[in-house]
Design a protein around this motif. Sequence first.
Motif, PDB file in Angstrom:
ATOM      1  N   UNK A 159       0.824  -1.197   0.000  1.00  0.00           N
ATOM      2  CA  UNK A 159       0.000   0.000   0.000  1.00  0.00           C
ATOM      3  C   UNK A 159       0.865   1.256   0.000  1.00  0.00           C
ATOM      4  N   UNK A 160       1.927   1.213   0.799  1.00  0.00           N
ATOM      5  CA  UNK A 160       2.841   2.368   0.887  1.00  0.00           C
ATOM      6  C   UNK A 160       3.524   2.649  -0.444  1.00  0.00           C
ATOM      7  N   UNK A 161       3.790   1.571  -1.207  1.00  0.00           N
ATOM      8  CA  UNK A 161       4.502   1.750  -2.470  1.00  0.00           C
ATOM      9  C   UNK A 161       3.590   2.190  -3.600  1.00  0.00           C
ATOM     10  N   UNK A 162       2.299   1.919  -3.488  1.00  0.00           N
ATOM     11  CA  UNK A 162       1.369   2.175  -4.588  1.00  0.00           C
ATOM     12  C   UNK A 162       0.402   3.337  -4.323  1.00  0.00           C
ATOM     13  N   UNK A 163       0.235   3.729  -3.066  1.00  0.00           N
ATOM     14  CA  UNK A 163      -0.792   4.716  -2.726  1.00  0.00           C
ATOM     15  C   UNK A 163      -0.243   5.801  -1.800  1.00  0.00           C
ATOM     16  N   UNK A 164      -1.032   6.873  -1.724  1.00  0.00           N
ATOM     17  CA  UNK A 164      -0.740   7.924  -0.753  1.00  0.00           C
ATOM     18  C   UNK A 164      -1.399   7.504   0.558  1.00  0.00           C
ATOM     19  N   UNK A 165      -0.593   7.230   1.575  1.00  0.00           N
ATOM     20  CA  UNK A 165      -1.130   6.740   2.840  1.00  0.00           C
ATOM     21  C   UNK A 165      -0.787   7.724   3.955  1.00  0.00           C
ATOM     22  N   UNK A 166      -1.780   7.977   4.803  1.00  0.00           N
ATOM     23  CA  UNK A 166      -1.543   8.831   5.970  1.00  0.00           C
ATOM     24  C   UNK A 166      -2.419   8.345   7.115  1.00  0.00           C
ATOM     25  N   UNK A 167      -2.002   8.706   8.331  1.00  0.00           N
ATOM     26  CA  UNK A 167      -2.780   8.396   9.528  1.00  0.00           C
ATOM     27  C   UNK A 167      -2.932   9.675  10.350  1.00  0.00           C
ATOM     28  N   UNK A 168      -4.091   9.783  11.010  1.00  0.00           N
ATOM     29  CA  UNK A 168      -4.312  10.944  11.875  1.00  0.00           C
ATOM     30  C   UNK A 168      -4.874  10.467  13.208  1.00  0.00           C
ATOM     31  N   UNK A 169      -4.755  11.340  14.211  1.00  0.00           N
ATOM     32  CA  UNK A 169      -5.412  11.035  15.492  1.00  0.00           C
ATOM     33  C   UNK A 169      -6.898  11.366  15.358  1.00  0.00           C
ATOM     34  N   UNK A 170      -7.709  11.115  16.376  1.00  0.00           N
ATOM     35  CA  UNK A 170      -9.153  11.374  16.249  1.00  0.00           C
ATOM     36  C   UNK A 170      -9.518  12.820  15.916  1.00  0.00           C
ATOM     37  N   UNK A 171      -8.583  13.758  16.145  1.00  0.00           N
ATOM     38  CA  UNK A 171      -8.856  15.170  15.824  1.00  0.00           C
ATOM     39  C   UNK A 171      -8.388  15.571  14.432  1.00  0.00           C
ATOM     40  N   UNK A 172      -7.866  14.597  13.661  1.00  0.00           N
ATOM     41  CA  UNK A 172      -7.438  14.907  12.296  1.00  0.00           C
ATOM     42  C   UNK A 172      -6.020  15.422  12.183  1.00  0.00           C
ATOM     43  N   UNK A 173      -5.219  15.273  13.241  1.00  0.00           N
ATOM     44  CA  UNK A 173      -3.819  15.708  13.201  1.00  0.00           C
ATOM     45  C   UNK A 173      -2.971  14.575  12.633  1.00  0.00           C
ATOM     46  N   UNK A 174      -2.130  14.871  11.645  1.00  0.00           N
ATOM     47  CA  UNK A 174      -1.340  13.851  10.955  1.00  0.00           C
ATOM     48  C   UNK A 174      -0.289  13.260  11.886  1.00  0.00           C
ATOM     49  N   UNK A 175      -0.300  11.915  11.982  1.00  0.00           N
ATOM     50  CA  UNK A 175       0.682  11.200  12.810  1.00  0.00           C
ATOM     51  C   UNK A 175       1.599  10.329  11.953  1.00  0.00           C
ATOM     52  N   UNK A 176       1.208  10.091  10.693  1.00  0.00           N
ATOM     53  CA  UNK A 176       2.038   9.293   9.786  1.00  0.00           C
ATOM     54  C   UNK A 176       1.754   9.726   8.355  1.00  0.00           C
ATOM     55  N   UNK A 177       2.813   9.805   7.534  1.00  0.00           N
ATOM     56  CA  UNK A 177       2.664  10.106   6.109  1.00  0.00           C
ATOM     57  C   UNK A 177       3.727   9.310   5.353  1.00  0.00           C
TER      58      UNK A 177
END
Length: 434
Positions: A159-177
Amino acid sequence: MAIEKKIEDSLELELLKESTLLFVEHNQEILNEVSLFFKTYFKEVLTSSSKQGALELYNKEKTKIDIILTDLDLPNQDGLEFLTNIRAISSDIPIVLSTKNSNTEVLEKVICLKISNYILKPIKNITTIKILNQIIEENYNKKLILVQKRELELYKDILDKENLVSETDPDGIITYANDIFCEVSGYTKEELLGQPHNIVRHPDNSSKIFKNLWDTIKAGKVWKSKIKNKAKDGSSYYVKATIFPILDEAGNIKKYVSSRFLVTQDEEEKQTLKRYILQQKSQKVKFEQELENRYNDMLKEALEAKEMSITSFVSELQREIKTLRSRINDDKGRILNLEHKVSDANKKAEKDHDDFLEKLSKMRDTTRFSYERYERFKKLNESLKEKLAKAQESIKVYQEYIEEYRHKIDDLNDVIKSYEDDKKKEEEKKASKK
């Protein structure tokens, strides 16, 4: 017997049917009787009545043995030695003990050898099957979690190699990109982490889109849509986004994961095609109107002049109009065909992506379910350890009582012996007097 049969029928023993048991028991009669019962549940039951025979069996068949039930009371302390030898070969094979031994010192040594459970003799078949099944289930779930973690890591890597992946906390703050997200957005990871995800929001998007997005994912559901984003340099890019919540054990949302694939080229081609179609339609209408006007003007002139040559020219012009209209309709058909091809390509890409995410979601649910089962088994195992510790304390107390009674019995024996000696002396005295 009827109650035992009812309990037996209610057990869920599917895993036992695929498992192999090594059963070690020094009493040959018990070994034959109990192993015959176990064979109705296990795929295979390997048996031995000695330490040496059991070790040879294990070394030969260890790749297929799933659990060991062994007699701790083998002659010459072979039971404890057998356990020590097995643990030297394998640290993770589950072992259950059967014993009459209540020696606290021996039991403490056994616990240090990572024993899964123990049963007191005589062996109760149904209780033993329940214990063995529970341990095999727990072991299976541990392995399942490890396998699924590896699969999830593999899928995450893909997924990381083929797509734009990100994670956020419950408030929408980016924790991973991931790297692709950084590359497409133009931001570094340091610039993205800790920022609200709307850092890439394009102002052209309607606010209703994001209201629907948050209403959906806060309700624990998956949100999917095409959306326009803005890069750091102000340029635009389009993505097909899927956002889903990750829940903790209590069912609360602990983070959101977003997977997006670029559809910028498709979207630009689609917009270009739309502009071309509108342009062609506009030109067609304009051209047809001009031809219609020319035709009417020339027909009017021909009727007024009544000249055959003009009438012939107008007829030729009419045929030409029909030919041009036919070509325009052909062009329209080709354009529609292109639209269908673009639409089919988009649908296929979206379906492949949705299938991939659905599989990922199912694996996530299975992993969470397996982890919850593992935690339950872990708590049950801790409870059994507590019970074992309490049992050992009780055994210790009973041993003290036994020792005390032994002393009392010894004292009583001394009194009885003294009484018997005195009585014997009296009888001897009486006999001598006669």
